[in-house]
Motif scaffolding. Structure first.
Motif, mmCIF file in Angstrom:
data_model
loop_
_atom_site.group_PDB
_atom_site.id
_atom_site.type_symbol
_atom_site.label_atom_id
_atom_site.label_comp_id
_atom_site.label_asym_id
_atom_site.label_seq_id
_atom_site.Cartn_x
_atom_site.Cartn_y
_atom_site.Cartn_z
ATOM 1 N N UNK A 74 138.736 21.347 27.970
ATOM 2 C CA UNK A 74 138.829 20.352 29.039
ATOM 3 C C UNK A 74 137.989 19.150 28.634
ATOM 4 N N UNK A 75 138.462 18.004 28.921
ATOM 5 C CA UNK A 75 137.682 16.814 28.642
ATOM 6 C C UNK A 75 136.788 16.525 29.847
ATOM 7 N N UNK A 76 135.589 16.018 29.553
ATOM 8 C CA UNK A 76 134.682 15.709 30.652
ATOM 9 C C UNK A 76 135.145 14.431 31.334
ATOM 10 N N UNK A 77 134.940 14.409 32.618
ATOM 11 C CA UNK A 77 135.363 13.232 33.363
ATOM 12 C C UNK A 77 134.320 12.129 33.211
ATOM 13 N N UNK A 78 134.693 10.946 33.571
ATOM 14 C CA UNK A 78 133.779 9.808 33.484
ATOM 15 C C UNK A 78 132.604 9.993 34.438
ATOM 16 N N UNK A 82 131.034 12.734 35.214
ATOM 17 C CA UNK A 82 130.023 13.611 34.615
ATOM 18 C C UNK A 82 129.228 12.846 33.568
ATOM 19 N N UNK A 83 129.879 12.014 32.790
ATOM 20 C CA UNK A 83 129.179 11.234 31.777
ATOM 21 C C UNK A 83 128.218 10.237 32.425
ATOM 22 N N UNK A 84 128.668 9.583 33.475
ATOM 23 C CA UNK A 84 127.805 8.620 34.169
ATOM 24 C C UNK A 84 126.649 9.348 34.836
ATOM 25 N N UNK A 85 126.941 10.463 35.498
ATOM 26 C CA UNK A 85 125.887 11.234 36.173
ATOM 27 C C UNK A 85 124.857 11.723 35.164
ATOM 28 N N UNK A 86 125.310 12.172 33.996
ATOM 29 C CA UNK A 86 124.393 12.641 32.965
ATOM 30 C C UNK A 86 123.530 11.490 32.444
ATOM 31 N N UNK A 87 124.091 10.306 32.385
ATOM 32 C CA UNK A 87 123.315 9.156 31.914
ATOM 33 C C UNK A 87 122.302 8.707 32.962
#
Length: 82
Positions: free
Chosen positions: A11-15, A17-22
């Motif tokens: 599964x590809x990570x959603x945007x 999740x990437x923003x939240x992780x940043x």
């Protein structure tokens, strides 16, 4: 021949999740900052209340000594009238 194997994630990570992780480290810093501010103000409030209670204790001591002096004066006056 160079054969490179690439593994595709299931599964590809959603945007999001990437923003939240940043943003997560900054959120944690804000939470830590709020906790520190709350602790500092709590300490100030406790110190203020302790100082206030010392002042009231001193005032009660003054009132008690005044009452004792008034009782002594009343006793002297009563002895004078008898």
């Amino acid at each position: 021949m160079d054969k490179t194997i690439t593994i595709k994630p299931e599964m590809e990570t959603s945007a999001f999740i990437e923003v939240f992780t940043a943003i997560l480290p900054f959120i944690l810093l804000v939470i830590i900052g709020v906790v520190v501010v709350v602790i500092v103000y709590t300490i100030k409030i406790v110190k203020h209340n302790l100082a206030g209670s010392k002042v009231t204790d001193q005032q009660w001591d003054i009132v008690k000594t005044d009452i004792k002096e008034i009782k002594k004066r009343l006793d002297r006056l009563e002895k004078g009238y008898k």
